[in-house]
Design a protein around this motif. Structure first.
Motif, short mmCIF file in Angstrom:
data_model
loop_
_atom_site.label_atom_id
_atom_site.label_comp_id
_atom_site.label_asym_id
_atom_site.label_seq_id
_atom_site.Cartn_x
_atom_site.Cartn_y
_atom_site.Cartn_z
N ASP A 55 0.83 -1.20 0.00
CA ASP A 55 0.00 0.00 0.00
C ASP A 55 0.87 1.26 0.00
O ASP A 55 0.39 2.36 -0.26
N ILE A 85 6.79 4.70 -11.61
CA ILE A 85 5.79 5.23 -10.69
C ILE A 85 4.38 4.95 -11.20
O ILE A 85 3.48 4.58 -10.42
N THR A 89 1.59 3.06 -8.94
CA THR A 89 0.33 3.69 -8.54
C THR A 89 -0.87 3.00 -9.18
O THR A 89 -1.94 2.91 -8.56
N SER A 90 -0.70 2.48 -10.39
CA SER A 90 -1.80 1.76 -11.04
C SER A 90 -2.14 0.48 -10.30
O SER A 90 -3.27 -0.02 -10.41
N SER A 93 -0.81 1.19 -5.03
CA SER A 93 0.13 1.61 -4.00
C SER A 93 0.41 3.09 -4.09
O SER A 93 0.53 3.66 -5.19
N GLN A 94 0.53 3.73 -2.93
CA GLN A 94 1.07 5.08 -2.87
C GLN A 94 2.59 5.00 -3.05
O GLN A 94 3.19 3.94 -2.89
N VAL A 95 3.21 6.13 -3.36
CA VAL A 95 4.66 6.19 -3.54
C VAL A 95 5.25 7.30 -2.67
O VAL A 95 4.73 8.42 -2.66
N LEU A 140 3.28 14.52 -10.19
CA LEU A 140 2.41 13.37 -9.92
C LEU A 140 1.80 13.42 -8.52
O LEU A 140 1.12 12.47 -8.13
N LEU A 142 3.14 13.17 -5.51
CA LEU A 142 3.61 12.05 -4.70
C LEU A 142 4.06 12.53 -3.33
O LEU A 142 4.39 13.71 -3.14
N SER A 200 -1.96 8.36 4.61
CA SER A 200 -2.20 7.23 3.72
C SER A 200 -1.68 5.99 4.42
O SER A 200 -0.78 6.08 5.26
#
Length: 234
Positions: A55, A85, A89-90, A93-95, A140, A142, A200
């Motif tokens: 996640d 990235i 994210t797809s 998961s968050q980055v 993005l 992030l 998050s």
């Protein structure tokens, strides 16, 4: 003296007691591999990152793209970074994207001719790479951690034994790139404090990157993922 009795798996009414699934347990994975550049991360992202269904993915890459024989030109580096990235994210998961650390030039020039860094020079190339990383993070939206700033301010990068980057005095290596144990602790604390500010989930963590992430491998020892695991209590 009474002997403690184990709780039964069901209540008297026959209702099952809740059990904690292994899938519910928090975890942290060290997916750092020495010598990797952005092309290498793309080649193994499915197996070493996405398959763990994180996640939160902590991403640090670019040191080999700019410093090694696997050099990747800046525009291509940024393109690869965005692709990495996007895949993460797809997957849901968050980055947390991090800048790369400063290095000690005199040691680097024992492995590469100064011409390797031309026409801009080492410091300019490093600035360009980290500027690209910051730009991608902003574009993005992030989570972002400027570890270069931390090490540049308190890392004492040079030949003193107090340097947070390996050198002759503190590790008997003319390294100039990889953190010392104190350097890894600095990284872990900085990441931990950043995670505490993130609204998050970070219950399932993958640390994805090169040898600076690997730090000796696994989540034991002195790597930043191992120390982060201790701080998080995972």
């Amino acid at each position: 003296m009474h002997t403690a009795l184990a709780l039964p798996a069901t209540t008297l009414a026959g209702n099952a007691l809740p059990r904690t699934s292994a899938a519910d347990e928090p975890f942290i994975i060290n997916s750092g591999v020495g010598g990797n550049n952005t092309f290498d991360l793309l080649a193994r992202i499915e197996k070493d990152c996405l398959a763990h269904k994180p996640d939160m993915t902590i991403l640090m890459i670019g040191t080999n793209d700019m410093n090694s024989r696997k050099h990747v030109p800046l525009a291509e580096f940024e393109q690869n970074l965005r692709k990495i990235i996007g895949m993460i994210t797809s997957s849901g998961s968050q980055v947390l994207l991090m800048t790369i650390l400063p290095g000690y030039e005199p040691y680097l020039f024992t492995r590469h001719l100064k011409s390797f860094y031309e026409p801009d020079g080492y410091r300019s190339r490093l600035t360009q790479v980290n500027t690209a990383i910051k730009k991608v993070a902003a574009d993005l939206k992030l989570h972002f951690l400027d570890l270069h700033w931390v090490f540049d301010r308190v890392g004492n990068v040079g030949e003193e034994s107090s340097s947070l980057i390996q050198n002759i005095a503190n590790s008997k290596k003319d390294d100039g790139i990889h953190p010392t144990p104190d350097g890894y602790r600095t990284m872990a604390v900085a990441v931990y404090e950043k995670l505490l500010t993130i609204h998050s989930p970070y219950k399932r963590l993958v640390c994805f990157g090169d040898s600076i992430t690997n730090g000796g491998g696994g989540v034991e020892g002195n790597s930043y993922p191992a120390l982060l695991k201790k701080l998080l209590g995972y």
